[in-house]
Scaffold this active site. Structure first.
Site, short mmCIF file in Angstrom:
data_model
loop_
_atom_site.label_atom_id
_atom_site.label_comp_id
_atom_site.label_asym_id
_atom_site.label_seq_id
_atom_site.Cartn_x
_atom_site.Cartn_y
_atom_site.Cartn_z
N TYR A 76 35.32 34.57 53.24
CA TYR A 76 34.24 35.52 53.54
C TYR A 76 32.90 34.81 53.79
CZ TYR A 76 37.61 38.81 51.61
OH TYR A 76 38.76 39.53 51.37
N LYS B 229 36.58 44.36 29.23
CA LYS B 229 37.28 43.33 28.47
C LYS B 229 38.67 43.13 29.06
CE LYS B 229 34.87 44.46 24.16
NZ LYS B 229 35.02 44.88 22.74
N ARG C 183 38.43 46.79 47.54
CA ARG C 183 37.77 45.67 46.85
C ARG C 183 37.12 44.73 47.86
NH1 ARG C 183 39.73 40.86 43.45
NH2 ARG C 183 38.39 40.91 41.61
#
Length: 248
Positions: free
Chosen positions: A245, A149, A213
Site C-alpha cells: 500500500y 485484548k 479492512r
C-alpha cells in the site's frame, strides 16, 4: 460453483455433444476444486489430468479456462484465474483497491448486527476474530475508547463519535461480549453470515471483511499515517504486509 455450470453452457452456442462434453468436464472440475477457487486447488486439478493425452488435456484446460473467465465476468470470482498450456496457474489480481464511498454503511437498516460488524472493521481496522472478542467491560463510551485484548497484546483504540450510537444500541442486555447470546460469543459463521447479508443489502455484494479492512488501511494512509504507525494500530508484528500500500 456447480450451480453456474448450466447457465455457462446455456450462454454458449454448443451442439448437444459439445454440451455433454462441457458438462462432464466441468462437473469433474468443480468436484475437485470445490466452491472456493484458489491456486492450490487449481494445482490439484492440474495433477488430476496430468496423465491424459495431449488433446484431452487441451480440451479440459480450455473448458476450465472458459468457465473461470465466465465466473470472473459475473463477479462470482474476485480475481481472474487461468490455467496455461504449460500447466502453470496464473492469477491476475484486479486493479489496486480504491477507496469507496461508505456513507451508505451508516444509514438505517434492519440488518443491525451486520452493520455494526462492518463499521467496526471500517472504523477500527479490526479482523472478524477481534470483533468477536470485544468485551463489554473493555468498551468505554464515555471516553470513546476500546481496549482490545488479543494474544498479540493489548491495544487501546479511539472510537469516533459517529460509531457511539451504533455501539450503545447493541450494548443493551449484554453480559460479557458485544456479540453474544447469554454470555457466549457467536460463531465465526454467524459473523460471516451477518456481514454478508448486510453488505448485500446495500449493494456491495462480495465485499468481504478483508476488503473492508483494506478500506481502513487506505483511508489511514491517505490521512498521513506512516507504515509503522498503521502497523501498530492494526496490531501487526511487522509492517511487511502493508508495504504494497505504500509503494509509489
Amino acid at each position: 460453483m456447480k450451480s453456474y455450470i448450466e447457465p455457462f453452457i446455456a450462454s454458449k452456442a454448443l451442439s448437444q455433444n459439445s454440451q455433454k462434453a462441457y458438462r462432464y468436464d466441468l462437473q469433474q472440475f468443480c468436484q475437485l476444486v470445490g466452491e472456493r477457487v484458489n491456486q492450490d486447488k487449481l494445482l490439484l486439478y492440474q495433477n488430476s489430468i496430468a496423465n491424459l493425452s495431449l488433446s484431452a488435456k487441451k480440451r479440459k484446460l480450455s473448458t476450465a479456462n472458459q468457465f473461470l473467465y465466465y465466473l470472473y465476468q459475473i463477479k462470482y470470482l474476485n480475481s481472474y484465474f487461468r490455467l496455461t498450456d504449460t500447466m502453470k496457474v496464473m492469477r491476475t489480481e484486479k486493479q489496486q483497491a480504491a477507496i469507496i464511498n461508505t456513507d451508505i454503511f451508516y444509514q438505517k437498516t434492519p440488518f443491525v448486527w451486520g452493520q455494526l460488524i462492518s463499521l467496526l472493521i471500517l472504523e477500527l481496522g479490526l479482523t472478524p476474530s477481534e470483533v468477536a472478542g470485544i468485551e463489554v467491560a473493555n468498551l468505554d463510551l464515555s471516553f470513546q475508547m476500546l481496549t482490545l485484548k488479543t494474544k498479540k497484546g493489548v491495544r487501546v483504540l479511539p472510537l469516533s463519535q459517529i460509531l457511539i450510537p451504533f455501539l450503545e444500541q447493541q450494548l443493551v442486555g449484554k453480559e460479557v461480549y458485544l456479540f453474544e447470546h447469554r454470555g457466549i460469543p457467536f460463531s465465526r459463521q454467524w459473523f460471516f453470515n451477518h456481514l454478508k447479508t448486510f453488505v448485500r443489502s446495500i449493494g456491495y455484494e462480495g465485499l468481504t471483511a478483508q476488503k473492508l479492512r483494506e478500506q481502513f488501511i487506505l483511508k489511514e494512509k491517505l490521512a498521513g499515517k506512516s507504515i509503522i504507525e498503521l502497523s501498530d494500530i492494526l496490531g501487526l508484528k511487522s509492517p511487511v504486509t502493508l508495504e504494497k500500500y505504500y509503494k509509489s
